[in-house]
Each structure stands twice: as C-alpha cells, then as structure tokens.
Design an enzyme around this catalytic site. Structure first.
Site, PDB file in Angstrom:
ATOM      1  N   CYS A 111     -70.521  28.610  57.344  1.00 19.09           N
ATOM      2  CA  CYS A 111     -70.184  27.179  57.456  1.00 19.09           C
ATOM      3  C   CYS A 111     -69.895  26.560  56.082  1.00 19.09           C
ATOM      4  CB  CYS A 111     -71.312  26.405  58.154  1.00 19.09           C
ATOM      5  SG  CYS A 111     -71.578  26.895  59.877  1.00 19.09           S
ATOM      6  N   ARG A 112     -70.938  26.260  55.326  1.00 18.43           N
ATOM      7  CA  ARG A 112     -70.750  25.470  54.089  1.00 18.43           C
ATOM      8  C   ARG A 112     -70.043  26.230  52.974  1.00 18.43           C
ATOM      9  NH1 ARG A 112     -76.949  24.031  53.668  1.00 18.43           N
ATOM     10  NH2 ARG A 112     -76.974  26.110  54.623  1.00 18.43           N
ATOM     11  N   SER A 113     -70.525  27.442  52.650  1.00 17.10           N
ATOM     12  CA  SER A 113     -69.952  28.104  51.459  1.00 17.10           C
ATOM     13  C   SER A 113     -68.521  28.610  51.653  1.00 17.10           C
ATOM     14  CB  SER A 113     -70.878  29.199  50.925  1.00 17.10           C
ATOM     15  OG  SER A 113     -71.074  30.228  51.861  1.00 17.10           O
TER      16      SER A 113
ATOM     17  N   CYS B 103     -74.491  29.664  50.594  1.00  9.79           N
ATOM     18  CA  CYS B 103     -75.322  28.928  51.550  1.00  9.79           C
ATOM     19  C   CYS B 103     -76.189  29.955  52.276  1.00  9.79           C
ATOM     20  CB  CYS B 103     -74.466  28.103  52.513  1.00  9.79           C
ATOM     21  SG  CYS B 103     -73.294  29.071  53.491  1.00  9.79           S
TER      22      CYS B 103
ATOM     23  N   ASN C  67     -73.281  31.872  55.170  1.00  9.16           N
ATOM     24  CA  ASN C  67     -71.925  32.171  54.682  1.00  9.16           C
ATOM     25  C   ASN C  67     -70.893  32.097  55.817  1.00  9.16           C
ATOM     26  OD1 ASN C  67     -70.031  34.885  53.172  1.00  9.16           O
ATOM     27  ND2 ASN C  67     -69.953  32.760  52.622  1.00  9.16           N
TER      28      ASN C  67
ATOM     29  N   ASP D 284     -77.144  21.516  56.180  1.00  3.07           N
ATOM     30  CA  ASP D 284     -76.745  22.607  57.069  1.00  3.07           C
ATOM     31  C   ASP D 284     -76.206  22.018  58.383  1.00  3.07           C
ATOM     32  OD1 ASP D 284     -76.593  24.785  58.732  1.00  3.07           O
ATOM     33  OD2 ASP D 284     -78.620  25.528  58.301  1.00  3.07           O
TER      34      ASP D 284
HETATM   35  P1  4NP Z   1     -74.318  27.966  56.626  1.00  2.00           P
HETATM   36  O1  4NP Z   1     -74.827  27.572  58.100  1.00  2.00           O
HETATM   37  O2  4NP Z   1     -75.550  28.347  55.846  1.00  2.00           O
HETATM   38  O3  4NP Z   1     -73.682  26.700  56.122  1.00  2.00           O
HETATM   39  O4  4NP Z   1     -73.348  29.099  56.811  1.00  2.00           O
HETATM   40  C1  4NP Z   1     -75.627  28.409  58.867  1.00  2.00           C
HETATM   41  C2  4NP Z   1     -75.047  29.446  59.587  1.00  2.00           C
HETATM   42  C3  4NP Z   1     -75.830  30.274  60.367  1.00  2.00           C
HETATM   43  C4  4NP Z   1     -77.201  30.071  60.437  1.00  2.00           C
HETATM   44  C5  4NP Z   1     -77.771  29.036  59.714  1.00  2.00           C
HETATM   45  C6  4NP Z   1     -76.988  28.216  58.925  1.00  2.00           C
HETATM   46  N1  4NP Z   1     -77.998  30.914  61.270  1.00  2.00           N
HETATM   47  O5  4NP Z   1     -79.200  30.646  61.370  1.00  2.00           O
HETATM   48  O6  4NP Z   1     -77.478  31.855  61.872  1.00  2.00           O
END
Ligand code: 4NP
Length: 172
Positions: free
Chosen positions: A31-33, A26, A29, A144
């Site tokens: 939340c989702r992945s 994602c 790294n 997201d």
């Molecule tokens: P992820 O979520 O891609 O599912 O891990 C996010 C985590 C952090 C950020 C964006 C999305 N960020 O902008 O810091």
C-alpha cells in the site's frame, strides 16, 4: 533546502551527492511504500532528474512477497496518474549498503528498520517519512490504510504527494 532539514546530518550530506538512492519502507509493501516509490519516481521524471535518483520500496513484513500492490491502492493511485507495478519484497540487511536513505512510513517501520541495521552507523540512514511532510498536513506518520475505507487511501496519497515533493526539493 527547507530550513528544518539542515539539522539532519544525513540529509545535509546527500545534498551535493551525484547519485541518491532511496528505499521507501512500510509493513506490507503493498500500500504505502509502493505508492511512495511511484509518486517519487514521477516527481523525479517531472524534474528531469532520473540520472540522479534511484528509487525502490520494500516491506518489513513478508506476508505479500511477490504480489502486486493492493488492488484498492492501485485503483486510487491510477486516478491520480500513478500506475503501481512494483512487485512486493521484504527489506534485507544488504539494503543498508545499497541505499543512502531508508524512509519508514510510521514509527513501527522506523523501529524495525533500525533493528535490522547491520551497523550502528547505518541507523542514521533510517528516517521517518513524516520528516518531509508539511506540518500543515497535520500528520506525524503515514497511517496504514489496509483496514480503512477509500478515504484512508486518498489520505495516504495526499500525504505522500506532499512528502515526496518536499523530499525532492530538500535534496535538489
Ligand atoms: P502497507 O499496508 O504496510 O502500507 O503495505 C499493509 C498491507 C498489508 C498488511 C498490513 C498493512 N497486512 O497485515 O497484511
């Protein structure tokens, strides 16, 4: 194998492979992945297939390298029995040598991964997670949750449980 997966050559070629190495990706790294990684690991353990599967996760961005998953994601995941302990890392070109499948959570992840592929043939390894979602789930990507409330995190877990189960079944 679920019918629609027959048309994706990389999936057909993996079906008979002794070892399957997959990387969930994602943006952050956190939340989702990492949630996908642990949900897939539990799916594999529940089916006593640990010897066949190697599972990891990474982010296209490097903002959170070294961090545990987002606290909100950990809280929602642990309620479903998933203890998220992955340490954030950024995806690297060598991941294309190490893994058979590189699964992006949304279109931006898939685009960024394809741009990182060392060779044109490696692009084939990049597959959107939505490939594995039951169409009845009503989503063509894993949204997201970072700027969302609790329902965003619950939705991600619902989608990933569905997709990981179908991914496991497709390649078993
Ligand atoms: P992820 O979520 O891609 O599912 O891990 C996010 C985590 C952090 C950020 C964006 C999305 N960020 O902008 O810091």
């Amino acid at each position: 194998m679920i019918d629609t997966f027959h048309s994706i050559p990389i999936l057909s070629s993996l079906k008979n492979k002794e070892k399957i190495k997959i990387l969930f990706v994602c943006l952050g790294n956190i939340c989702r992945s990492p949630a996908a990684e642990e949900i897939m690991r539990q799916e594999v353990i529940a089916n006593d297939a640990q010897q066949r599967w190697e599972i990891d996760s990474a982010g296209t961005g490097g903002y959170h390298v070294g961090d545990l998953p987002d606290r909100r994601m950990r809280v929602h995941a642990v309620r479903r029995g998933y203890d998220l302990t992955h340490i954030c890392r950024q995806v690297r070109p060598s991941d294309f040598n190490r893994f058979d499948l590189i699964i992006g959570m949304d279109d931006a992840n898939v685009r960024n991964l394809k741009a990182l592929a060392p060779m044109v043939e490696d692009m084939e390894k990049v597959i959107p997670m939505s490939t594995f979602l039951d169409p009845g789930m009503g989503y063509d990507h894993i949204p997201d949750p970072y700027y969302e409330g609790a329902e965003g995190f619950e939705r991600v877990l619902d989608l990933l449980q569905n997709g990981c189960h179908r991914l496991f079944t497709a390649l078993s």
